[in-house]
Design an enzyme around this catalytic site. Structure first.
Site, PDB file in Angstrom:
ATOM      1  N   CYS A 145      -9.934  -3.248 -10.326  1.00 50.73           N
ATOM      2  CA  CYS A 145      -9.478  -2.027  -9.644  1.00 50.73           C
ATOM      3  C   CYS A 145      -8.108  -2.224  -9.003  1.00 50.73           C
ATOM      4  O   CYS A 145      -7.616  -1.340  -8.311  1.00 50.73           O
ATOM      5  CB  CYS A 145     -10.493  -1.553  -8.618  1.00 50.73           C
TER       6      CYS A 145
ATOM      7  N   HIS B  32       0.815  -1.209   0.000  1.00 51.91           N
ATOM      8  CA  HIS B  32       0.000   0.000   0.000  1.00 51.91           C
ATOM      9  C   HIS B  32       0.848   1.259   0.000  1.00 51.91           C
ATOM     10  O   HIS B  32       0.443   2.299  -0.508  1.00 51.91           O
ATOM     11  CB  HIS B  32      -1.010  -0.036   1.145  1.00 51.91           C
TER      12      HIS B  32
ATOM     13  N   ASP C  21      -4.617  -8.161  -4.233  1.00 54.68           N
ATOM     14  CA  ASP C  21      -4.779  -9.218  -3.235  1.00 54.68           C
ATOM     15  C   ASP C  21      -5.041 -10.574  -3.887  1.00 54.68           C
ATOM     16  O   ASP C  21      -4.621 -11.599  -3.363  1.00 54.68           O
ATOM     17  CB  ASP C  21      -5.925  -8.868  -2.272  1.00 54.68           C
TER      18      ASP C  21
ATOM     19  N   GLU D   9     -11.108 -10.733  -4.330  1.00 52.09           N
ATOM     20  CA  GLU D   9      -9.691 -10.598  -3.956  1.00 52.09           C
ATOM     21  C   GLU D   9      -9.123 -11.900  -3.414  1.00 52.09           C
ATOM     22  O   GLU D   9      -7.928 -12.013  -3.199  1.00 52.09           O
ATOM     23  CB  GLU D   9      -9.535  -9.558  -2.850  1.00 52.09           C
TER      24      GLU D   9
HETATM   25  C1  PEP Z   1      -6.645  -4.993  -4.592  1.00 54.09           C
HETATM   26  O1  PEP Z   1      -6.408  -5.812  -3.692  1.00 54.09           O
HETATM   27  O2  PEP Z   1      -6.376  -5.210  -5.787  1.00 54.09           O
HETATM   28  C2  PEP Z   1      -7.249  -3.698  -4.270  1.00 54.09           C
HETATM   29  C3  PEP Z   1      -7.637  -2.870  -5.207  1.00 54.09           C
HETATM   30  O3  PEP Z   1      -7.345  -3.363  -2.959  1.00 54.09           O
HETATM   31  P1  PEP Z   1      -6.099  -2.882  -2.098  1.00 54.09           P
HETATM   32  O4  PEP Z   1      -4.946  -2.675  -3.020  1.00 54.09           O
HETATM   33  O5  PEP Z   1      -6.497  -1.621  -1.400  1.00 54.09           O
HETATM   34  O6  PEP Z   1      -5.894  -4.014  -1.151  1.00 54.09           O
HETATM   35 MG    MG Z   2      -7.241  -5.479  -1.749  1.00 54.10          MG
END
Ligand code: PEP
Ligand code: MG
Length: 585
Positions: free
Chosen positions: A523, A209, A476, A452
């Protein structure tokens, strides 16, 4: 001496500037710039801390029990000497006066300088005194921290940084590059709109992140650069090649000239891409492709509009919860933030994901020894929300209320079980009933599930019985499919979006949603990687959500693609044992 450090490329572009080191083990120390007028007060804080610690050590020394080992007295004497030592005190003062660092940052910066000098000493006894120095500085920091807590009640790190940044920018014309062992996503967020032109961290994976926030800042960054924070020295000249994941320290004039040229080329490319802002995102064979933005804060909405995003596909609401020392935002504060995002998008849809706290996004900095052993598999995201229904209901009410002000979609992270889906929907209904009872207006919502976890991808059919849409979180999904911690640079080479198992889960989820006439989006970071745009189009994807900074590069790929012709090739890629080999085809 010029040398290069290799890490992972996370945010594109070239940055050239002088290194600012954030001392590694003390990332929980506030780092912000003071104004020139605040220098005397900042120096006063340091003097007070020094006097208090000196008294504390003297008292400890004077009151040692008679049977205490003699070494203890000697150690305390060494510590007393260090507190009074001018090398520490004068050095710290100059970080404040010359660089406008706050007291804590100045202390840890000077500790770094002196600790290196200890490291270089031949005498092993003297070398070991580094540990004493660290303890003395810890004592000073603890004193200052206590003082801050009694004097001020609000955590002011973010606002302090933001306020001071502009003034610093005026005062300094040398670009700065931040070098740290690690930065939490909350730290990273703190550096939004900061003076730094680039970031380097020792740890972190491509889709950690911290890396994601770096990318959203649109500032060149390299993570997983192993010992960069040890090798780089304060003020070294640094080139960050965010495309190659390389850091060049103290470049020669020839290298500098070459990278300055590359930097200009990149700027020209950006300008060229910016002309696509208003071009509709349509493939050569007339397929409309929705390009949405991922945002972390409501204030990111203008950036999304600027690049022509047609909505927000992922608002990571957890950033409203982080870096507040565990104090959760209440319904009003959340409602105000969601409403700002909705209004900021000027009538375009906003998909708000419920809080995804846990794993590499802790609420606050949890010391390593207190951290759970396997946080990515623990109480994270929807699991965390369902474990605290009052907190979750507060968030759901805030989102429902924001939906009265524009088009809002609700997105639930990390679902795997039917029971979790049913509990979530029951709580959503309960939130509506609560608002009704209070007579508070709220709006209609579409609800979606994030895919995910491999179990969720395999259960897509069941998910679609409950949800209006799906959103594939590939970051994820890859982590859980390949059992690779996305934040761990030591396994980063195994983190492979093109692994056949990952592609199959993505392809099947898209196909299932399409078969049921429901919308599906990606996403995760895959959506913002232009080298994967054709593949995802070929798999039938027509909705992509990514950092605003990626939208125009992906749009360029969309405009050049013939989606119907890509479909056959995409199936071949998915069925191949080595998809990467077919990607150039
Ligand atoms: C993902 O896991 O692809 C996602 C968009 O969520 P995050 O990156 O915030 O875990
Ligand atoms: Mg995620």
């Amino acid at each position: 001496m010029t040398f290069a450090i290799h890490g992972l490329a996370v945010a594109r572009g070239i940055a050239i500037g002088r290194a600012v080191l954030v001392a590694s083990s003390r990332v929980d120390v506030a780092h912000y710039f003071v104004t020139p007028e605040q220098i005397p007060a900042e120096l006063e804080r340091l003097t007070k801390a020094r006097e208090a610690v000196q008294q504390e050590l003297q008292a400890l020394h004077d009151n040692l029990p008679k049977d205490a080992p003699p070494e203890l007295s000697a150690i305390l004497e060494v510590h007393l000497m260090m507190v009074q030592d001018t090398m520490l005190a004068d050095g710290v003062a100059s970080w404040v006066s010359d660089r406008l660092y706050n007291a804590e940052w100045a202390l840890t910066s000077q500790l770094d300088v002196v600790a290196r000098q200890f490291d270089e000493m031949d005498d092993p006894y003297l070398r070991e005194r580094k540990g004493d120095l660290e303890q003395v500085v810890e004592r000073l920091l603890r004193y200052i921290k206590g003082e801050v807590q009694t004097v001020s009640t609000t955590p002011k790190r973010i606002s302090a940084t933001k306020q001071q940044d502009l003034q610093l920018e005026d005062a300094m014309d040398v670009p700065l590059v931040l070098v740290a062992h690690d930065l939490s996503p909350a730290d990273m967020l703190q550096f939004k709109k900061s003076v730094f032109t680039g970031f380097i961290t020792d740890v972190g994976g491509k889709t950690s992140h911290t890396a994601i926030v770096a990318r959203s800042l649109d500032i060149p960054a390299v993570v997983g650069a192993r010992s960069a924070s040890q090798l780089v020295r304060q003020d070294d000249w640094i080139i960050i090649d965010g495309d190659a994941g390389v850091v060049i320290v103290n470049p020669s004039p020839i290298i500098l000239a070459e990278y300055s040229f590359k930097q200009r080329q990149a700027e020209l490319e950006r300008e060229r891409l910016s002309r696509l802002r208003h071009t509709p995102s349509v493939t050569l064979d007339n397929q409309r492709v929705e390009l949405l933005a991922n945002i972390e804060m409501p204030e990111d909405a203008p950036q999304a509009l600027d690049v022509g995003a047609v909505g927000v596909g992922l608002f990571r609401s957890e950033f409203l919860f982080m870096g507040r020392e565990g104090a959760l935002p209440d319904e009003e504060e959340q409602f105000a933030a969601y409403r700002r995002a909705v209004e900021g998008m000027k009538g375009l849809p906003v998909t708000i994901r419920t809080v995804d706290i846990g794993a590499d996004k802790p609420l606050d900095r949890t010391p390593k020894d207190e951290a759970h052993l396997n946080p990515a598999l623990g109480l994270r995201a929807i699991r965390w929300s369902l474990a605290d229904p009052a907190m979750f209901l507060t968030q759901l009410r805030a989102i429902l209320r924001a939906a009265a002000h524009g088009q809002v979609n609700l997105l639930i992270p990390m679902l795997a079980h039917k029971s979790e889906i049913e509990q979530t929907i029951a709580l959503l209904n309960q939130a509506r009933v609560q608002l009704d009872a209070r007579g508070v207006p709220f709006g209609p919502l579409k609800i979606g599930a994030m895919i995910e976890i491999p179990a969720a991808a395999i259960s897509a059919k069941m998910f679609l019985r409950y949800f209006d849409f799906l959103s594939i979180g590939t970051n994820d999904l890859i982590q859980y499919t390949l059992a690779i911690d996305r934040a761990d640079e030591s396994v980063a080479h195994l983190y492979d979006p093109l692994h056949p198992a990952v592609l199959r889960l993505v392809a099947d989820t898209i196909a299932e949603a399409k078969a049921q006439n429901k919308s599906v989006c990606v996403c995760g970071e895959m959506a913002g990687d232009p080298s994967l745009t054709r593949l995802l189009l070929g798999l039938g994807l027509r909705s992509f959500s990514m950092h605003p900074t990626q939208i125009l590069a992906v749009k360029q790929e969309v405009l050049r693609a013939d989606a119907s012709r890509l479909a056959i090739w995409a199936q071949e890629v998915v069925q191949s044992d080595e998809p990467a080999l077919l990607m150039g085809a």
